[in-house]
Design a protein around this motif. Structure first.
Motif, mmCIF file in Angstrom:
data_model
loop_
_atom_site.group_PDB
_atom_site.id
_atom_site.type_symbol
_atom_site.label_atom_id
_atom_site.label_comp_id
_atom_site.label_asym_id
_atom_site.label_seq_id
_atom_site.Cartn_x
_atom_site.Cartn_y
_atom_site.Cartn_z
ATOM 1 N N UNK A 60 -24.569 -5.040 47.840
ATOM 2 C CA UNK A 60 -24.526 -6.199 48.737
ATOM 3 C C UNK A 60 -23.745 -5.891 50.008
ATOM 4 N N UNK A 61 -24.224 -6.418 51.116
ATOM 5 C CA UNK A 61 -23.491 -6.320 52.377
ATOM 6 C C UNK A 61 -22.488 -7.470 52.466
ATOM 7 N N UNK A 62 -21.499 -7.292 53.317
ATOM 8 C CA UNK A 62 -20.514 -8.371 53.513
ATOM 9 C C UNK A 62 -21.202 -9.628 54.044
ATOM 10 N N UNK A 63 -22.185 -9.434 54.917
ATOM 11 C CA UNK A 63 -22.883 -10.593 55.491
ATOM 12 C C UNK A 63 -23.626 -11.364 54.406
ATOM 13 N N UNK A 64 -24.271 -10.647 53.492
ATOM 14 C CA UNK A 64 -25.011 -11.319 52.426
ATOM 15 C C UNK A 64 -24.068 -12.072 51.495
ATOM 16 N N UNK A 65 -22.932 -11.467 51.169
ATOM 17 C CA UNK A 65 -21.961 -12.133 50.302
ATOM 18 C C UNK A 65 -21.378 -13.342 51.009
ATOM 19 N N UNK A 66 -21.082 -13.201 52.291
ATOM 20 C CA UNK A 66 -20.563 -14.326 53.068
ATOM 21 C C UNK A 66 -21.551 -15.491 53.061
ATOM 22 N N UNK A 67 -22.839 -15.178 53.188
ATOM 23 C CA UNK A 67 -23.868 -16.220 53.168
ATOM 24 C C UNK A 67 -23.889 -16.944 51.828
ATOM 25 N N UNK A 68 -23.749 -16.199 50.740
ATOM 26 C CA UNK A 68 -23.702 -16.811 49.409
ATOM 27 C C UNK A 68 -22.508 -17.753 49.279
ATOM 28 N N UNK A 69 -21.366 -17.319 49.774
ATOM 29 C CA UNK A 69 -20.158 -18.132 49.662
ATOM 30 C C UNK A 69 -20.303 -19.412 50.473
ATOM 31 N N UNK A 70 -20.799 -19.293 51.696
ATOM 32 C CA UNK A 70 -20.980 -20.478 52.542
ATOM 33 C C UNK A 70 -21.959 -21.450 51.891
ATOM 34 N N UNK A 71 -23.044 -20.920 51.321
ATOM 35 C CA UNK A 71 -24.045 -21.769 50.697
ATOM 36 C C UNK A 71 -23.481 -22.469 49.454
ATOM 37 N N UNK A 72 -22.619 -21.768 48.706
ATOM 38 C CA UNK A 72 -22.041 -22.361 47.496
ATOM 39 C C UNK A 72 -21.020 -23.443 47.821
ATOM 40 N N UNK A 73 -20.382 -23.355 48.989
ATOM 41 C CA UNK A 73 -19.374 -24.327 49.427
ATOM 42 C C UNK A 73 -18.369 -24.637 48.313
ATOM 43 N N UNK A 74 -17.711 -23.613 47.773
ATOM 44 C CA UNK A 74 -16.825 -23.846 46.624
ATOM 45 C C UNK A 74 -15.502 -24.491 47.019
ATOM 46 N N UNK A 75 -14.965 -25.259 46.079
ATOM 47 C CA UNK A 75 -13.604 -25.783 46.239
ATOM 48 C C UNK A 75 -12.576 -24.724 45.862
#
Length: 341
Positions: A60-75
């Motif tokens: 995984x690239x950092x950009x792809x992981x960042x996109x996953x995190x933003x989409x998950x919107x975790x607390x």
């Protein structure tokens, strides 16, 4: 509903304590109203780790992981491992100004040193750098916390482990018929860092039984033909093997906890181990197991211990308590990180 994102390089098809621990704590937190999501190598292209094909390294690239995190919107965000996916998530969280926790499961420096001429301090320097960005780093035992402090880590908290007593419980001896007793059992990965040869070299009467798979299995089977190697076992088959053992032998000197210890205890099997991190934290009741620098002497003593005492001691390790500790250690992702040593 509170959203929790757990990022882990360790995931199925791996069968180990890290995967089981992350699954179990997620299940218990889900029952408490948490919406638990896992970001694992399954979401990306992977490549097999040399000598460990069951371990898939995320590409995984950092950009792809960042996109996953933003989409998950975790607390809350918890980065469970220090591998490629965990590293990408660490960078993404720092870039997004998100606070996260981490956990320390494996004595990675010792594992590397057992295979390659890499100084321990080089590996510990990487781990310190990785975890110093976290609000808190969770470790499974007081001994592990003390060891990390000795290596310069800070902001440490306890996250212990539990055992599923609906799966692991005392029962009849249904295996090993025809094999001379006593029946001495090892369960776990068959790899050099597990120090299995120390078990197989013991000059003791009875039968040594190894359950598990790994890169050292072929060599050990060839060198110790008198031992019984059964390969990887799961579910009721694994439980029956535990129940049928007279003693559980844990020769590892590098595990931070050893989930198999409490699985064996829950099945009423006393444990023999070295007095090192993991066993000395789990076997705090001498009626449940024997610790000795002479592993053979530990086995002999453990064979004389009460199966009932072993079972009763296992009841101290519950996933409810472990989930309490994990939840208490989490930090809100959106909160500013105020590092206090």
């Amino acid at each position: 509903m509170v959203r929790l994102l757990i990022v882990t390089d360790a995931w199925h098809p791996q069968v180990n304590g890290v995967v089981r621990s992350l699954e179990r704590v997620g299940q218990h937190l889900s029952g408490r109203g948490y919406d638990v999501h896992y970001l694992t190598p399954d979401a990306f292209w992977t490549m097999p780790l040399p000598t460990y094909p069951e371990i898939r390294l995320s590409l995984a690239t950092r950009a792809a992981v960042s996109e996953h995190i933003v989409r998950a919107a975790p607390d809350y965000i918890h980065i469970a491992t220090e591998g490629p996916l965990g590293l990408a998530a660490r960078h993404a969280c720092l870039a997004l100004d998100l606070t996260f926790s981490t956990s320390y499961h494996t004595r990675f420096p010792e594992y590397v040193a057992a295979r390659l001429p890499v100084p321990l301090e080089w590996s510990y320097a990487y781990l310190r750098w990785f975890h110093e960005a976290a609000a808190v780093t969770m470790a499974p035992t007081p001994s592990a916390i003390d060891d990390l402090r000795m290596h310069g880590f800070s902001r440490l908290a306890l996250w212990s482990r539990g055992v599923d007593t609906s799966r692991f419980a005392p029962g009849p001896k249904s295996c090993f018929a025809g094999l001379p007793g006593p029946h001495m059992l090892y369960v776990g990965r068959v790899a050099v860092e597990k120090n299995i040869e120390a078990f197989l070299q013991l000059d003791l009467p009875g039968t040594k039984i190894v359950v598990g798979d790994g890169p050292q299995r072929e060599q050990l089977e060839r060198n110790y033909s008198e031992a019984v190697f059964l390969g990887k076992k799961t579910g009721s088959d694994l439980t029956a093997l535990y129940q049928s053992a007279d003693v559980f032998v844990f020769p590892s000197r590098t595990d931070t906890f050893g989930n198999v210890l409490i699985e064996a205890l829950a099945c009423g099997v006393p444990v023999a181990a070295y007095p090192v991190m993991g066993p000395r934290d789990v076997l705090t009741d001498p009626a449940s197991g024997a610790l000795d620098e002479d592993l053979g002497r530990a086995v002999t003593r453990a064979l004389g211990l009460s199966r009932l005492a072993a079972y009763k001691h296992s009841l101290n390790f519950t996933w409810d308590r472990a989930a309490d500790q994990f939840a208490a250690n989490l930090h809100p992702a959106a909160a500013p990180l105020r590092i206090v040593a």
